[in-house]
Design an enzyme around this catalytic site. Structure first.
Site, PDB file in Angstrom:
ATOM      1  N   CYS A   2       0.833  -1.006   0.027  1.00 39.41           N
ATOM      2  CA  CYS A   2       0.068  -0.128  -0.059  1.00 39.41           C
ATOM      3  C   CYS A   2       0.961   1.064  -0.024  1.00 39.41           C
ATOM      4  O   CYS A   2       1.969   0.993   0.174  1.00 39.41           O
ATOM      5  CB  CYS A   2      -0.814   0.050   1.212  1.00 39.41           C
ATOM      6  SG  CYS A   2      -1.844  -1.678   1.570  1.00 39.41           S
ATOM      7  N   ARG A  27       0.875   1.645  -6.129  1.00 37.00           N
ATOM      8  CA  ARG A  27       1.249   0.610  -5.269  1.00 37.00           C
ATOM      9  C   ARG A  27      -0.139   0.127  -4.501  1.00 37.00           C
ATOM     10  O   ARG A  27      -0.050  -1.042  -3.910  1.00 37.00           O
ATOM     11  CB  ARG A  27       2.043   1.082  -4.056  1.00 37.00           C
ATOM     12  CG  ARG A  27       3.433   1.464  -4.221  1.00 37.00           C
ATOM     13  CD  ARG A  27       3.816   1.992  -2.862  1.00 37.00           C
ATOM     14  NE  ARG A  27       3.931   1.055  -1.941  1.00 37.00           N
ATOM     15  CZ  ARG A  27       4.956   0.265  -1.604  1.00 37.00           C
ATOM     16  NH1 ARG A  27       5.924   0.050  -2.298  1.00 37.00           N
ATOM     17  NH2 ARG A  27       4.885  -0.626  -0.607  1.00 37.00           N
ATOM     18  N   TRP A  74      -4.177  -1.440  -1.099  1.00 38.90           N
ATOM     19  CA  TRP A  74      -4.452  -2.724  -1.868  1.00 38.90           C
ATOM     20  C   TRP A  74      -4.616  -3.647  -0.732  1.00 38.90           C
ATOM     21  O   TRP A  74      -3.699  -4.120   0.093  1.00 38.90           O
ATOM     22  CB  TRP A  74      -2.763  -2.884  -2.452  1.00 38.90           C
ATOM     23  CG  TRP A  74      -2.834  -4.151  -3.453  1.00 38.90           C
ATOM     24  CD1 TRP A  74      -2.617  -5.254  -2.830  1.00 38.90           C
ATOM     25  CD2 TRP A  74      -3.094  -4.384  -4.705  1.00 38.90           C
ATOM     26  NE1 TRP A  74      -2.687  -6.253  -4.006  1.00 38.90           N
ATOM     27  CE2 TRP A  74      -2.925  -5.698  -4.941  1.00 38.90           C
ATOM     28  CE3 TRP A  74      -3.834  -3.597  -5.522  1.00 38.90           C
ATOM     29  CZ2 TRP A  74      -3.330  -6.175  -6.095  1.00 38.90           C
ATOM     30  CZ3 TRP A  74      -4.052  -3.987  -6.792  1.00 38.90           C
ATOM     31  CH2 TRP A  74      -3.887  -5.203  -7.295  1.00 38.90           C
ATOM     32  N   ASN A  98       1.341  -0.553   6.178  1.00 42.41           N
ATOM     33  CA  ASN A  98       1.533  -1.229   4.973  1.00 42.41           C
ATOM     34  C   ASN A  98       2.379  -2.658   5.827  1.00 42.41           C
ATOM     35  O   ASN A  98       3.105  -2.577   6.759  1.00 42.41           O
ATOM     36  CB  ASN A  98       2.742  -0.744   4.082  1.00 42.41           C
ATOM     37  CG  ASN A  98       2.303   0.404   3.419  1.00 42.41           C
ATOM     38  OD1 ASN A  98       1.138   0.615   3.358  1.00 42.41           O
ATOM     39  ND2 ASN A  98       3.335   0.903   2.521  1.00 42.41           N
ATOM     40  N   GLY A  99       2.008  -3.696   5.163  1.00 42.38           N
ATOM     41  CA  GLY A  99       2.337  -4.949   5.642  1.00 42.38           C
ATOM     42  C   GLY A  99       1.402  -5.922   6.365  1.00 42.38           C
ATOM     43  O   GLY A  99       0.140  -5.620   5.929  1.00 42.38           O
ATOM     44  N   GLU A 482       6.028 -20.974 -20.114  1.00 40.75           N
ATOM     45  CA  GLU A 482       5.799 -19.760 -19.593  1.00 40.75           C
ATOM     46  C   GLU A 482       6.858 -18.904 -20.070  1.00 40.75           C
ATOM     47  O   GLU A 482       6.963 -17.676 -20.402  1.00 40.75           O
ATOM     48  CB  GLU A 482       5.955 -19.755 -18.105  1.00 40.75           C
ATOM     49  CG  GLU A 482       5.920 -18.320 -17.217  1.00 40.75           C
ATOM     50  CD  GLU A 482       4.784 -17.551 -17.623  1.00 40.75           C
ATOM     51  OE1 GLU A 482       3.713 -17.872 -18.088  1.00 40.75           O
ATOM     52  OE2 GLU A 482       4.835 -16.414 -17.198  1.00 40.75           O
ATOM     53  N   LYS A 486       6.344 -15.549 -22.193  1.00 44.41           N
ATOM     54  CA  LYS A 486       7.035 -14.111 -21.754  1.00 44.41           C
ATOM     55  C   LYS A 486       7.737 -13.766 -22.980  1.00 44.41           C
ATOM     56  O   LYS A 486       7.622 -12.584 -23.143  1.00 44.41           O
ATOM     57  CB  LYS A 486       7.820 -14.512 -20.647  1.00 44.41           C
ATOM     58  CG  LYS A 486       7.551 -14.370 -19.219  1.00 44.41           C
ATOM     59  CD  LYS A 486       6.799 -13.342 -18.613  1.00 44.41           C
ATOM     60  CE  LYS A 486       5.275 -13.190 -19.099  1.00 44.41           C
ATOM     61  NZ  LYS A 486       4.424 -13.829 -18.313  1.00 44.41           N
ATOM     62  N   GLU A 489       5.328 -12.392 -25.826  1.00 45.34           N
ATOM     63  CA  GLU A 489       4.426 -11.315 -25.222  1.00 45.34           C
ATOM     64  C   GLU A 489       5.067 -10.112 -25.533  1.00 45.34           C
ATOM     65  O   GLU A 489       4.318  -8.978 -25.937  1.00 45.34           O
ATOM     66  CB  GLU A 489       4.089 -11.480 -23.695  1.00 45.34           C
ATOM     67  CG  GLU A 489       2.802 -12.391 -23.417  1.00 45.34           C
ATOM     68  CD  GLU A 489       2.436 -12.451 -22.236  1.00 45.34           C
ATOM     69  OE1 GLU A 489       1.280 -12.274 -21.739  1.00 45.34           O
ATOM     70  OE2 GLU A 489       3.418 -12.550 -21.202  1.00 45.34           O
ATOM     71  N   HIS A 505       8.062 -35.124 -31.900  1.00 46.14           N
ATOM     72  CA  HIS A 505       6.582 -35.262 -32.684  1.00 46.14           C
ATOM     73  C   HIS A 505       6.499 -34.170 -33.327  1.00 46.14           C
ATOM     74  O   HIS A 505       5.488 -33.520 -33.498  1.00 46.14           O
ATOM     75  CB  HIS A 505       5.554 -35.718 -31.667  1.00 46.14           C
ATOM     76  CG  HIS A 505       5.808 -37.047 -30.980  1.00 46.14           C
ATOM     77  ND1 HIS A 505       5.749 -37.977 -31.604  1.00 46.14           N
ATOM     78  CD2 HIS A 505       6.472 -37.028 -29.804  1.00 46.14           C
ATOM     79  CE1 HIS A 505       5.927 -39.176 -30.661  1.00 46.14           C
ATOM     80  NE2 HIS A 505       6.329 -38.494 -29.730  1.00 46.14           N
ATOM     81  N   LYS A 604      -3.885  -6.150 -19.366  1.00 48.56           N
ATOM     82  CA  LYS A 604      -3.641  -6.686 -18.147  1.00 48.56           C
ATOM     83  C   LYS A 604      -4.863  -7.764 -17.621  1.00 48.56           C
ATOM     84  O   LYS A 604      -4.627  -8.592 -17.031  1.00 48.56           O
ATOM     85  CB  LYS A 604      -3.093  -5.727 -17.147  1.00 48.56           C
ATOM     86  CG  LYS A 604      -2.555  -6.149 -15.901  1.00 48.56           C
ATOM     87  CD  LYS A 604      -1.249  -6.539 -15.951  1.00 48.56           C
ATOM     88  CE  LYS A 604      -0.783  -7.123 -14.531  1.00 48.56           C
ATOM     89  NZ  LYS A 604       0.244  -8.102 -14.976  1.00 48.56           N
TER      90      LYS A 604
HETATM   91  C1  G6P Z   1      -3.806 -11.275 -19.648  1.00 49.06           C
HETATM   92  C2  G6P Z   1      -2.506 -11.179 -18.833  1.00 49.06           C
HETATM   93  C3  G6P Z   1      -1.705 -12.215 -18.535  1.00 49.06           C
HETATM   94  C4  G6P Z   1      -2.726 -13.075 -17.714  1.00 49.06           C
HETATM   95  C5  G6P Z   1      -3.903 -13.450 -18.494  1.00 49.06           C
HETATM   96  C6  G6P Z   1      -4.894 -14.177 -17.223  1.00 49.06           C
HETATM   97  O1  G6P Z   1      -3.610 -12.044 -20.972  1.00 49.06           O
HETATM   98  O2  G6P Z   1      -1.725 -10.152 -19.838  1.00 49.06           O
HETATM   99  O3  G6P Z   1      -0.753 -11.650 -17.794  1.00 49.06           O
HETATM  100  O4  G6P Z   1      -1.812 -14.253 -17.527  1.00 49.06           O
HETATM  101  O5  G6P Z   1      -4.532 -12.612 -19.001  1.00 49.06           O
HETATM  102  O6  G6P Z   1      -5.176 -13.266 -16.500  1.00 49.06           O
HETATM  103  P1  G6P Z   1      -5.661 -13.688 -15.021  1.00 49.06           P
HETATM  104  O7  G6P Z   1      -5.754 -12.247 -14.487  1.00 49.06           O
HETATM  105  O8  G6P Z   1      -6.903 -14.420 -15.306  1.00 49.06           O
HETATM  106  O9  G6P Z   1      -4.446 -14.301 -14.186  1.00 49.06           O
END
Ligand code: G6P
Length: 609
Positions: A2, A27, A74, A98-99, A482, A486, A489, A505, A604
C-alpha cells in the site's frame, strides 16, 4: 503493498498528502484515506475506489490542519470498503499501515475479550487500539507506538497520529519500506520516495526495528531497544517516474526483482514453523470438505494456466489426488462434468478474467466447491467462489505477469502440501521438509537474480532471432511454456514452449543452426532424459541454451550458453528456473526496443471473451 504519506510543517497538509498519494497509486488503489490534525481533534476522510473518489469526498471540506497522514490501499486482510480503508482509528489515534500483522487474530481476540470493539476486518486496526490503550495509561505517542510494536509479529511500515500530541507523527518500520523526507521547516514521510520528491530530495531511510518521531524540526530516530540513531540523510536525484519504478527501467524489471519479497508475503502467516504445519484457515478452504475431495480441477488462462500445470503435478505427487487443468475458455465451450466432490481451483491474478469467471460459475452450478487463487482481494472470481487464497504479491503493473506467476506457484504448492498432510499422504517429517524447501525460496530467488547478467548475455546474443523454442519436462514443462509466452508477449519474437518428450513429434523439424533452443533442465529426476534432447538438438546444429543447476557438470558443457539457478529440491525448482527466463524475455525485448510494460495488443485484465 500500500502507499503511505505523512506531513508535519507549516503548510496545509491535505493537498500535499493527496498529491503524495497520487504518486503512490501504482502501489495500490482500492481505497484511500487521510487523517488530519484539526483544532477540534482528528478529521478522518476515507473512500473506496481510486483516489479521485477521495478527492471528491474532500471537496467542500475545509481541512486546514498542517499535520496529517494518508494511505492508498491494496487490500490483504478485509475487502476494499470504507471501514477497512486506512487511517484506522481508535479514540484520538489514527494509524496507516503497510505490511501484514501475522498474529492479529490472537491480538484481536485478546482485546475483544477486554471489551474493545473493532470496526474493520483489517489486521491493521489492532495497531490503533494498542497505541490508544498505551496513551490512556499515560505514555507519550512515541512510547505508546514503541510499546505496541513489542506485541507484533509480522511486517509493518506505519505512521501514527494522536490528538493529544498534535504536532508530531510517529513512524516505524519492519520489512515494509519507510522513508523520511527532511525539508525546510517541514518533515515528510512515505512508504516510497515518489511521494516525497516534490518537496525535498534529502531522504532518511528508516531501517528495520527503528522508529522515529517527526516534527517541524526534523526526525528523531531510535531503535526499538531505545538507542538513539544518527544517520545522515541521502540526496535522491531520481525523477518522479524513475522513482515509481524504484530506479528500474521498467515496471516489469522491478516486479521481477520484487519476487523474493512477494513470495515472502504469500507465505507470511500461513506456515506454523515450529509445528511444521500449514495454517489451514488461511487457505480459504473448508476443512470439512477436504476429506470428501475426489478430484482437483484447475481452471485458468494465460500465465495463470501455466501455474496450474505445476499445481496439477504437485497435487498428484503430494496429495495423491486425481488432478487436471483446463484452459477456462475451452471449458466454457464444452459440456464439462463437475460433481460436488470436485475441488475446482480457479487461478487468476486479476480475479476478473471473463472466461475463468464463466467457468467458475459453471462449476458452482454443478455443485463443485470452488477455491479462487487471486491477487486482487474481493475481485469477481473470489466473490463468485466458495473460498479464496490470496497471493499478496501487491499490484503488478507490467502487462506480462511475473511476480503474480511465482506467487501463484507458491499458493498452489501450499495447497498441495496442505491437502497431502490433511489426507495423510505426507507425514510430519515430509511436510516439514517440503515447507523448509518453500521457505528457502526467497533467498534462493535473490541468488538467482544476482545472475541477471547471464540472461542479459543470452539476450544480447539472440535478440535478433525470429524464433525460439523452449523445452522442459515434469515441472520444467510449465516453465518452458511460460518462458516462451513471456518472450512472445513482450518481444514479439515467435516462441514455442513444448514438453521435451514431444520434441520428436514435431518441433525437431524446425531445428537448424539458426534455431535457439532453451532447455529447462535443473537437476531433477528427468535430467538424463532431457540431456538426450540436448544431444538431439546439437546433432541437428541447434543452439542450446540450458537452464541448469549451479552444480551442473554435464549439460553446461554441452550447451552453447547456460543460465544457472541455485541447487534446490525439485519441488521448488520451477520457482527458480522461471527467473532467468523472465529476465531473458525482458532483456531481449528491451534490446529490441519494444514497449515492455505495455506490449502491443495485450491487456492486463481481459474482461472480453
Ligand atoms: C492476460 C494477461 C496475462 C494473464 C492472463 C490471465 O492475458 O496479460 O498476464 O496471465 O490475462 O489473467 P488472470 O488475471 O486471469 O491471471
Amino acid at each position: 503493498m500500500c502507499g503511505i504519506v505523512g506531513y508535519v510543517g507549516p503548510r496545509v497538509a491535505a493537498p500535499i498528502l493527496l498529491e503524495g498519494l497520487r504518486r503512490l497509486e501504482y502501489r495500490g488503489y482500492d481505497s484511500a484515506g487521510l487523517a488530519i490534525q484539526a483544532t477540534n481533534g482528528l478529521e478522518v476522510v476515507r473512500s473506496v475506489g481510486k483516489l479521485d473518489n477521495l478527492s471528491r469526498a474532500l471537496e467542500g471540506r475545509s481541512l486546514l490542519g498542517t499535520v496529517g497522514i494518508g494511505h492508498t490501499r491494496w487490500a490483504t486482510h478485509g475487502r476494499p470498503s470504507e471501514p477497512n480503508a486506512h487511517p484506522l482509528v481508535s479514540g484520538d489515534v489514527a494509524v496507516v499501515h503497510n505490511g501484514i500483522i501475522e498474529n492479529h487474530v490472537a491480538l484481536r481476540r485478546r482485546l475483544e475479550a477486554e471489551g474493545v470493539v473493532f470496526k474493520s476486518d483489517t489486521d491493521s486496526e489492532i495497531l490503533a487500539h494498542l497505541v490508544h490503550r498505551a496513551l490512556e495509561r499515560g505514555a507519550s505517542l512515541f512510547e505508546a507506538v514503541k510499546a505496541t510494536l513489542g506485541f507484533l509479529q509480522g511486517t509493518y511500515g506505519i505512521a501514527v497520529l494522536a490528538g493529544r500530541q498534535p504536532d508530531r507523527i510517529v513512524v516505524a518500520k519492519n520489512a515494509s519500506p519507510l522513508v523520511i523526507g527532511l525539508g525546510e521547516g517541514e518533515t515528510l514521510c512515505g512508504s516510497d520516495i515518489p511521494a516525497l520528491l516534490g518537496h525535498t530530495r534529502q531522504m532518511l531511510f528508516l531501517e528495520d526495528g527503528e522508529l522515529a518521531e517527526l516534527t517541524t524540526g526534523g526526525a528523531r530516530v531510535e531503535t526499538l531497544e531505545g538507542q538513539l540513531v544518527s544517520r545522515a540523510p541521502r540526496r535522491i536525484d531520481w525523477s518522479p517516474t524513475q522513482a515509481e519504478k524504484s530506479g528500474f527501467k521498467h515496471f516489469m524489471l522491478k516486479e521481477i526483482f520484487e519476487q523474493p519479497r512477494a513470495v515472502e508475503d504469500t507465505l507470511r502467516g500461513r506456515i506454523r514453523v515450529a509445528a511444521g504445519e500449514i495454517e489451514g484457515a488461511e487457505l480459504g478452504l473448508d476443512p470439512a470438505f477436504i476429506d470428501n475431495i475426489d478430484r482437483v480441477y484447475f481452471l485458468a488462462c494465460g500465465t495463470s494456466y501455466h501455474a496450474t500445470i505445476a499445481g496439477r503435478y504437485w497435487i498428484e505427487q503430494l496429495a495423491r489426488l486425481p488432478a487436471q487443468t483446463e484452459i477456462a475458455s475451452e471449458v466454457r465451450l464444452r459440456s464439462p462434468v463437475f460433481t460436488p466432490r470436485d475441488l475446482v481451483v480457479a487461478v487468476s491474478q486479476s480475479g476478473e478474467t471473463v472466461d475463468t469467471l464463466a467457468a467458475v460459475r459453471t462449476a458452482r452450478e454443478a455443485g463443485a466447491y470452488v477455491l479462487a487463487i487471486a491477487n486482487v482481494v474481493d475481485s469477481m472470481i473470489p466473490r463468485a467462489s466458495n473460498g479464496a487464497l490470496y497471493t499478496h504479491a501487491g499490484p503488478e503493473i507490467g502487462v506480462a505477469s511475473t511476480k503474480c506467476f511465482t506467487t501463484q506457484l507458491v499458493a498452489l504448492l501450499l495447497l498441495a502440501i496442505h491437502l497431502g498432510r490433511r489426507r495423510g499422504v505426507l507425514d510430519a517429517s515430509s511436510t516439514a521438509s517440503a515447507l523448509e524447501a518453500l521457505m528457502a525460496v526467497p533467498s534462493l530467488m535473490r541468488r538467482s537474480l544476482e545472475r541477471s547478467d547471464e540472461a542479459y548475455e543470452v539476450a544480447r546474443r539472440w535478440h535478433n532471432a525470429r524464433h525460439m523454442l523452449f523445452l522442459g519436462r515434469g515441472l520444467g514443462y510449465p516453465i518452458a511454456l511460460e518462458g516462451a509466452l513471456k518472450l512472445k508477449e513482450i518481444s514479439y519474437a515467435h516462441a514455442e514452449g513444448y514438453a521435451a518428450g514431444e520434441m520428436k513429434h514435431g518441433p525437431i523439424a524446425l531445428i537448424d543452426d539458426e534455431m535457439p533452443v532453451v532447455v529447462v533442465m535443473p537437476h531433477d529426476r528427468h535430467y538424463e532424459k532431457t540431456l538426450a534432447n540436448v544431444q538431439e538438438v546439437r546433432a541437428r546444429d541447434g543452439r542450446v541454451i540450458a537452464v541448469v543447476s549451479e552444480s551442473d557438470q554435464v549439460a553446461s558443457t554441452l550447451a552453447e550458453q547456460v543460465l544457472r539457478i541455485p541447487d534446490a529440491p525439485e519441488l521448488v525448482q520451477p520457482l527458480l528456473s522461471v527467473i532467468p527466463l523472465q529476465l531473458l524475455a525482458y532483456y531481449f525485448a528491451d534490446l529490441k526496443g519494444t514497449d515492455v510494460d505495455q506490449p502491443r495488443n495485450l491487456a492486463k485484465v481481459v474482461t472480453v471473451e
